[in-house]
Design a protein around this motif. Structure first.
Motif, mmCIF file in Angstrom:
data_model
loop_
_atom_site.group_PDB
_atom_site.id
_atom_site.type_symbol
_atom_site.label_atom_id
_atom_site.label_comp_id
_atom_site.label_asym_id
_atom_site.label_seq_id
_atom_site.Cartn_x
_atom_site.Cartn_y
_atom_site.Cartn_z
ATOM 1 N N TYR A 1 0.843 -1.199 0.000
ATOM 2 C CA TYR A 1 0.000 0.000 0.000
ATOM 3 C C TYR A 1 0.876 1.246 0.000
ATOM 4 N N ALA B 1 2.201 1.796 -3.453
ATOM 5 C CA ALA B 1 1.151 2.281 -4.363
ATOM 6 C C ALA B 1 0.854 3.754 -4.076
ATOM 7 N N VAL C 1 3.527 5.979 -5.479
ATOM 8 C CA VAL C 1 3.400 6.218 -6.920
ATOM 9 C C VAL C 1 2.290 7.246 -7.184
ATOM 10 N N LEU C 2 1.170 7.127 -6.470
ATOM 11 C CA LEU C 2 0.057 8.055 -6.695
ATOM 12 C C LEU C 2 0.473 9.494 -6.356
ATOM 13 N N ASP D 1 3.008 10.755 -8.927
ATOM 14 C CA ASP D 1 2.310 11.065 -10.171
ATOM 15 C C ASP D 1 1.587 12.412 -10.067
ATOM 16 N N ALA E 1 0.260 14.844 -13.264
ATOM 17 C CA ALA E 1 -1.096 14.283 -13.381
ATOM 18 C C ALA E 1 -2.041 15.392 -13.844
ATOM 19 N N GLY F 1 -8.269 15.462 -12.962
ATOM 20 C CA GLY F 1 -8.430 14.163 -12.306
ATOM 21 C C GLY F 1 -8.084 14.179 -10.832
ATOM 22 N N THR G 1 -10.829 13.042 -8.054
ATOM 23 C CA THR G 1 -11.074 11.600 -8.035
ATOM 24 C C THR G 1 -9.851 10.869 -7.488
ATOM 25 N N ARG G 2 -8.681 11.352 -7.885
ATOM 26 C CA ARG G 2 -7.451 10.746 -7.393
ATOM 27 C C ARG G 2 -7.364 10.856 -5.866
ATOM 28 N N GLU H 1 -9.713 10.884 -3.775
ATOM 29 C CA GLU H 1 -10.578 9.869 -3.161
ATOM 30 C C GLU H 1 -9.913 8.505 -3.163
ATOM 31 N N ALA H 2 -9.255 8.182 -4.265
ATOM 32 C CA ALA H 2 -8.557 6.892 -4.337
ATOM 33 C C ALA H 2 -7.462 6.834 -3.275
ATOM 34 N N VAL I 1 -9.071 6.136 0.059
ATOM 35 C CA VAL I 1 -9.472 4.732 0.230
ATOM 36 C C VAL I 1 -8.262 3.857 0.569
ATOM 37 N N LEU I 2 -7.174 4.045 -0.169
ATOM 38 C CA LEU I 2 -5.991 3.221 0.076
ATOM 39 C C LEU I 2 -5.329 3.550 1.416
ATOM 40 N N GLU J 1 -7.276 1.946 4.198
ATOM 41 C CA GLU J 1 -7.045 0.507 4.256
ATOM 42 C C GLU J 1 -5.675 0.215 4.878
#
Lengths: 505, 505
Positions: free
Chosen positions: A22, A25, A28-29, A32, A37, A41, A44-45, A47-48, A51-52, A55
């Motif tokens: 995680y 990941a 990288v997000l 980016d 980026a 976007g 929305t990014r 929010e992603a 979520v990650l 978690e």
């Protein structure tokens, strides 16, 4: 019993691998988002990312993780653990306790607050209006005090905050080293300001083609031993380094057309962070120990490469030709020594991130003293502009014309990062102490720099610092690398030697 | 009851948002791997991808998801759902059933197999040694047959596979449209091959500066209405498009120094995919319906822009000057009509991905017929090279000199993607049918192209195709856009009109 222990260790390591995945990941997000980026976007990014992150937080703080830690800390189990596994358990326990001690509701409120606060800070800074930011800062201080209560006060309340970024570091220790620094650097800075031998810097400000700057940055990285099969150089507004894993370490820089040194020293700085991350031991890969041991030790590597090596005379004696040949006609009339001196101008200034290698430490000491006042003496947000300005007058002899150039200049407090600032000066002190050891242990140290033979230096640092990752504490690293604990006198000696020469004091 | 339904819907949508977040994160990780991630980080990255994919799969197939779906499918609840939510439930149910019907152990074996099989295929292709790949292919066919048994056979076994990529598409339908195509295109291709009026293509093969190619690609994307605030163009060995969300749609291309059209048509092709993804309706963002409705409809958009628009005479009458001015002296002596004809050469060839707009469909029909033989007639891997070569002789008049240029050329089967190939030709047929409608509904269609006024065309496609995302089925889209179901005669008419002119038949 043995089976249970082995099962627990196996499950624990699987969880750690998941957490690390995680983390990669998310790395990288973020990378980016900061390197191109598309703007539309971003929501929305975000929010992603939310979520990650959630978690990952759940994985780190789950009841199951708590039980696994208890099982593995059991004395019989603990004895069977390898040194690395024992350290992994200890580090995970520390993060676990820190996280589970904060009630989820409180933490959620704090996350929302800091996100609003960072926007408020940005706006307030733009307008130079401290009052707009003050209520947010008060709240963040308030939450941070609640966290200190939940985590438990160490020797002082501020010690609890320091430990987040520099494990084991204390107010007592910082008071000792910073007072030693301050007492020497304030008069040195004054003497420099009074020197008639000020370097000429006029030639730095020309139009320097970006492609050539980039080519030189890449060349210097390669000389340092940056592995381009395990990393890359990109561009971003604010340069940064991110180690996704030792095989993928990314740095960025920012090219200014009218300044040939900005991108270069930025690249070397981030390159220093990158060498650390690229050379972490293979035995740590895939675990949460595969990262730098502290902010201070990390910063020591960026600053060692940027300042000790990159702003040294031998470095420029070796590499000046490689620079000038990339800008035909632009620096031909500038002798290397003039160039060397121009990259080492010292002058009191208002903005930390633009400060030179010497006065930078005074900017940090001011912030350290203010953070101590907040958490150990109860200073309020309303008091800070005055305290700030008084300290700038005392240590640097200048006073901000506006809060935008004063108390509002840094992003850190708006995000609640109290206790972070000392890392920068710790980095400078560690770097000078390491350089002192290198001078004694590699007698050819400066000849190596002067001949562009930098790989033995990288190799030495790998053995003493890089390969250990987070498997050693910061103090274990500095003792292991230099044979003794942090000693601020090396930074003083280094700066005195360097600047007495440059300014003919 | 109402409360329960509302709670279920809320929880369901939260789950969907989580799944979509994982999907976006994985999309970034894959994009990054293909556009320049450092080589040495790939193994660790693959593990991270594995962890996130597993978690996403768990979210999609959890017991809780099954219960939520049942609750929302309950007739009383279903009536209260909005159209979009009902569609979201139906799509999720379809994925859910497809996934949970396969025992985890079987799926795990299959994942390992396809991963080994892709490596084996790569090696076999390199050596041209089909026997090395054959055992893997037999096993993959075997697993796929087990999946068909678990999923349930539709009209024929192969129908079950088609439905994965083109929901609702059947063997009966494809037999009808492909036989119509084949019967017309085989003789048309022969007539073209026999024509004495072959275009001159010699001028395409010069050294074309990459920067100028890139500048032209970016210019054409902008003309198409690609939103650079919601997307970006990068480079990769195999060009692709990925829609992370409608605000972040990324495409890649590959610049060949000695070919001025390869990167350009690649860019327009991927740009067509991107226009689709960028213009999905806002009401779908954050749901799993925010993507193209099928592979065939997606491919119709890439092929519409690449072939119908990009390889048309009006397009080049408008844009040829913009191209030639970027390559001073290189194309000045080439009249626009020669250039137009050179970009539309038709010739039978062995390799699908290098085929022209006309014979491409014959490559697809061959693969379709072979896949039908495998799943509906029991053909074995051992039979395929002979079948392949016989069909190439029959439809294209040429026979591969090696299996590397024959049955081994495509990656699809090594990864188990049976049923995918027809999408490509469906894309061509949908594109021609849409173009036919556009010619009638926008009487100025070709004038718009000829004057570089492409935005009304993008707008029309947004209303008829793009904005619906996956909230309409492929057949609903094509009926909604053109007023009738798929009709292969439009592609035939389009190709005949175009190539009879170019080849003076």
């Amino acid at each position: 019993m043995t089976t249970t222990y082995e099962q627990a260790l196996h499950t624990f390591k699987e969880k750690i691998k998941q957490i690390k995945s995680y983390d990669e990941a998310l790395g990288v997000l973020y990378w980016d988002l900061r390197t191109g980026a598309p703007r539309k976007g971003v929501n929305t990014r975000s929010e992603a990312i939310g979520v990650l992150s959630t978690e990952m937080f759940k994985l780190s703080t789950s009841k199951e993780m708590g039980e696994l830690l208890s099982q593995l800390e059991d004395s019989a189990a603990s004895e069977q653990l390898s040194d690395i596994d024992r350290r992994l358990v200890a580090e995970t326990r520390k993060d676990y306790d820190r996280s589970v001690l904060i009630p989820p509701q409180l933490y959620q409120e704090y996350v929302v607050l800091t996100s609003q606060s960072e926007s408020a800070w940005e706006e307030a800074k733009e307008k130079g209006d401290y009052e707009e930011f003050r209520p947010y800062l008060d709240k963040i201080i308030n939450y941070t005090n609640q966290f200190i209560d939940l985590w438990g006060t160490k020797a002082t309340r501020y010690d609890t905050l320091l430990d987040q970024y520099e494990p084991g570091m204390t107010v007592a220790e910082l008071d000792r080293v910073f007072s030693g620094l301050r007492d020497k650097l304030v008069p040195l800075a004054s003497a420099i300001a009074a020197s008639p031998h000020q370097p000429n810097t006029s030639f730095l400000k020309q139009q320097y083609a970006k492609d050539a700057q980039k080519s030189f940055s890449l060349f210097v990285l390669e000389q340092m031993g940056f592995d381009f099969q395990a990393g890359r150089l990109d561009e971003s507004v604010h340069p940064f380094a991110t180690g996704l894993n030792p095989g993928d370490v990314r740095i960025t820089t920012r090219y200014l057309q009218d300044d040939v040194t900005s991108a270069l020293f930025g690249t070397i700085h981030e390159g220093g962070h990158a060498l650390y991350e690229q050379n972490i031991g293979e035995d740590l890969i895939g675990t949460t120990l595969a990262t730098g041991t502290s902010m201070g030790i990390h910063e020591s590597q960026s600053r060692f490469w940027e300042n000790v090596i990159g702003r040294s005379r031998p470095f420029w004696e070796r590499y000046y030709g490689d620079l000038t040949s990339r800008f035909p006609g632009q620096l031909d009339h500038v002798p290397v020594d003039d160039f060397y001196r121009a990259t080492n101008v010292v002058a009191p200034s208002l903005i930390r991130i633009e400060a030179d290698e010497l006065t930078y430490n005074l900017h940090i000491i001011i912030r350290y003293e203010i953070e101590k006042l907040i958490f150990n003496e109860g200073a309020k947000a309303a008091d800070l502009p005055q305290i700030w300005n008084d300290k700038y007058r005392e240590y640097l002899g200048i006073v901000p014309d506006s809060n935008a150039n004063g108390v509002l200049q840094d992003v850190h407090w708006s995000g609640g990062a109290f206790g972070y600032f000392p890392s920068y000066s710790l980095g400078n002190m560690y770097a000078a102490q390491i350089a002192d050891t290198l001078e004694r242990e590699l007698p050819s140290f400066w000849q190596l720099v002067g001949s562009g033979d930098l790989l033995p230096i990288k190799q030495w640092l790998t053995e003493r610092v890089y390969k250990w990752g987070k498997a050693r504490t910061p103090s274990e690293i500095i003792v292991g690398a230099t044979g003794k604990p942090l000693d601020p006198s090396h930074l003083v000696t280094y700066l005195e030697r360097k600047y007495k020469d440059i300014y003919k004091l």
